[in-house]
Design a protein around this motif. Structure first.
Motif, PDB file in Angstrom:
ATOM      1  N   PHE A   3     -67.087 -10.009 -12.790  1.00 16.25           N
ATOM      2  CA  PHE A   3     -67.399  -9.398 -11.493  1.00 16.25           C
ATOM      3  C   PHE A   3     -66.429  -8.261 -11.171  1.00 16.25           C
ATOM      4  CE2 PHE A   3     -69.163 -13.687 -11.216  1.00 16.25           C
ATOM      5  CZ  PHE A   3     -70.440 -13.426 -10.742  1.00 16.25           C
ATOM      6  N   TYR A   4     -65.884  -7.639 -12.217  1.00 17.40           N
ATOM      7  CA  TYR A   4     -64.881  -6.591 -12.022  1.00 17.40           C
ATOM      8  C   TYR A   4     -65.412  -5.456 -11.145  1.00 17.40           C
ATOM      9  CZ  TYR A   4     -67.383  -3.509 -15.195  1.00 17.40           C
ATOM     10  OH  TYR A   4     -68.335  -2.702 -15.743  1.00 17.40           O
ATOM     11  N   GLY A  19     -65.047  -2.255  -6.186  1.00 16.10           N
ATOM     12  CA  GLY A  19     -65.629  -1.778  -4.937  1.00 16.10           C
ATOM     13  C   GLY A  19     -64.792  -2.168  -3.736  1.00 16.10           C
ATOM     14  N   GLY A  20     -64.258  -3.395  -3.737  1.00 18.21           N
ATOM     15  CA  GLY A  20     -63.404  -3.833  -2.639  1.00 18.21           C
ATOM     16  C   GLY A  20     -62.092  -3.087  -2.598  1.00 18.21           C
ATOM     17  N   LEU A  21     -61.486  -2.872  -3.757  1.00 20.76           N
ATOM     18  CA  LEU A  21     -60.202  -2.166  -3.811  1.00 20.76           C
ATOM     19  C   LEU A  21     -60.349  -0.700  -3.414  1.00 20.76           C
ATOM     20  CD1 LEU A  21     -58.761  -3.646  -7.138  1.00 20.76           C
ATOM     21  CD2 LEU A  21     -57.862  -4.022  -4.837  1.00 20.76           C
ATOM     22  N   ALA A  76     -57.457   1.888  -8.076  1.00 21.40           N
ATOM     23  CA  ALA A  76     -58.178   0.610  -8.118  1.00 21.40           C
ATOM     24  C   ALA A  76     -58.301   0.098  -9.549  1.00 21.40           C
ATOM     25  CB  ALA A  76     -59.561   0.784  -7.501  1.00 21.40           C
ATOM     26  N   VAL A  77     -58.627   0.993 -10.481  1.00 25.90           N
ATOM     27  CA  VAL A  77     -58.714   0.593 -11.891  1.00 25.90           C
ATOM     28  C   VAL A  77     -57.358   0.117 -12.390  1.00 25.90           C
ATOM     29  CG1 VAL A  77     -59.196   1.379 -14.232  1.00 25.90           C
ATOM     30  CG2 VAL A  77     -60.646   2.144 -12.349  1.00 25.90           C
ATOM     31  N   CYS A  78     -56.318   0.845 -12.032  1.00 27.61           N
ATOM     32  CA  CYS A  78     -54.964   0.456 -12.453  1.00 27.61           C
ATOM     33  C   CYS A  78     -54.562  -0.881 -11.846  1.00 27.61           C
ATOM     34  CB  CYS A  78     -53.953   1.534 -12.069  1.00 27.61           C
ATOM     35  SG  CYS A  78     -54.137   3.062 -13.019  1.00 27.61           S
TER      36      CYS A  78
END
Length: 454
Positions: free
Chosen positions: A407-408, A413-415, A424-426
């Motif tokens: 569910f990444y 999306g939340g971050l 967010a990816v980091c």
């Protein structure tokens, strides 16, 4: 003289028997090793079939006029159902492998996903049977995932139980190297199919026939694998002499010290699945085509180059961990993914306009670092569970831990409501790397575990 001759011949006979037994064991070990590599290859080949082969032909199974949200949902179901099926299969076939044997379980499960894959190639179109075409596809992919969850649950522990402990690191790296090898083969097969058949709407030659050929090949590979195990692979000698467990292996997994081992491995694997998804799902789906605007040919070539080097980096990871210890490897690589992996991701996502060669180099280095734990996880997980529950423990720890990291996209999306997309990816890389490192820290060193002394 007769007595002396007889006494002299006895040791020689014993030596010949010993040499014969050693040769037989070595033959069984090599057969089990080849089977494990082949099983991992077939498993990954089947996993990538829908993502690479079916995507251009998805209109064959469902109507063209769908709103974008429903279209995305239905398309994702083709992949998600396989992931859902794998933990179920690990539970079912892991129990079978611990009770009835690794070899028999592998033959049954591999035959199952070979049949499911062949049946997918025979599904009628939406134009012929309506939306039932799509739901048949989803059902068969679910059953396929269940059988896939059993394929490696038997084959991989069997190979590990034949391997000397000093060579388990190398074996783990070689077996998992079949994953990038399968990715390369399925993409080359896809490129060949796209060039031979016309790709387009539901009536194109690819949608009508082209996509079926890789599925038939996948079914044939599974059939060959089942036949190989039936003819050439012997049951694990360690399992044969084990006393098993009084209760169900699935029950024992969730109690006492075995539960502690499972939770520790589950934590480790959840972290590394999360970082793995950044490479295998996010990178090709949005970072490379969206942020860096690579076209289809550039994207495919970049990923093929990165996955080619993964074949060797997985083997190297297995050897390094065998030398310094698997626990120490995880404790080092987890924070390395968090820090260096994040730095490389920042550099990569700010490389728009850079040369294609530079982007390929960055993607390759990033992929090697972030996915390096996968050359080590196979021996480590098998070493964390005793023989009576090894298949169940390995299968569930490996498969169930993929669910939450899958569910990444929701986490991103939340971050992204609080930070920039790159940050967010980091953040996910940091979380995954630290969870993996913490999971390794909480467990013992396992490279000297002796399966014969349990």
């Amino acid at each position: 003289m007769t007595t002396d001759s007889a006494s002299a011949s006895a040791p020689r006979s014993a030596l010949r028997r010993s040499a014969g037994q050693d040769a037989s064991t070595e033959h069984k070990r090599k057969a089990a090793t080849r089977g494990a590599v082949y099983a991992e290859f077939v498993d990954m080949f089947d996993i990538y079939l829908p993502t690479v082969i079916l995507t251009p032909a998805i209109l064959y199974f469902r109507p063209a006029s769908l709103n974008p949200a429903l279209d995305t949902l239905l398309t994702s179901l083709v992949f998600v159902t396989t992931l859902v099926g794998r933990p179920i299969g690990a539970a079912i076939f892991g129990h079978m492998a611990d009770r009835a044997g690794r070899r028999r379980t592998t033959i049954i499960s591999v035959s199952g996903f070979g049949i499911c894959t062949l049946l997918i190639a025979l599904i009628p179109s939406y134009a012929q049977i309506g939306i039932a075409s799509f739901w048949i596809l989803i059902l068969l992919r679910l059953l396929d995932g269940i059988c896939l969850g059993g394929g490696y649950t038997g084959a991989l522990p069997l190979a590990m139980e034949y391997s000397p402990k000093s060579r388990r690191g190398l074996l783990g790296g070689v077996v998992l190297a079949a994953f990038p090898a399968a990715y390369i083969v399925i993409n080359l097969l896809g490129l060949a199919s796209f060039s031979v058949f016309t790709v387009g709407g539901a009536d194109s030659s690819y949608s009508q026939w082209g996509w079926r050929i890789p599925f038939v090949i996948g079914a044939a590979l599974a059939g060959c694998l089942a036949l190989y195990y039936a003819r050439s692979v012997s049951e694990s000698e360690i399992w044969n002499v084990s006393e098993g467990t009084e209760s169900s292996p699935l029950v024992e997994i969730f109690r006492g010290d075995t539960l502690k081992n499972f939770l520790q491995v589950f934590l480790l694997m959840s972290g590394f699945w999360l970082t793995q998804n950044i490479v295998t799902l996010l990178l090709p789906a949005s970072v490379l085509p969206g942020t860096l605007q690579l076209d289809g040919t550039q994207l495919t070539t970049t990923l093929l180059v990165a996955y080619f080097f993964l074949i060797f980096s997985y083997i190297a990871s297995g050897l390094i961990a065998q030398k310094i210890g698997r626990r120490r490897f995880f404790v080092i690589i987890g924070p390395t993914i968090a820090v260096l992996g994040s730095a490389l991701m920042i550099l990569l996502m700010n490389s728009a306009g850079s040369s294609w060669l530079w982007i390929t180099v960055l993607v390759t280095i990033f992929t090697i670092i972030v996915t390096s734990p996968w050359g080590v996880v196979l021996p480590y997980i098998t070493e964390r569970f005793h023989t009576g529950v090894r298949a169940s423990g390995f299968g569930l720890a490996f498969s169930a831990s993929v669910v939450l990291p899958s569910f990444y996209a929701f986490y991103l999306g939340g971050l992204e409501k609080f930070m920039a997309p790159t940050a967010a990816v980091c953040a996910l890389l940091v979380i995954g790397g630290l969870l993996g490192g913490l999971g390794g820290l909480l467990g013992p060193e396992t490279k000297d575990v002796d399966f014969t002394e349990e």
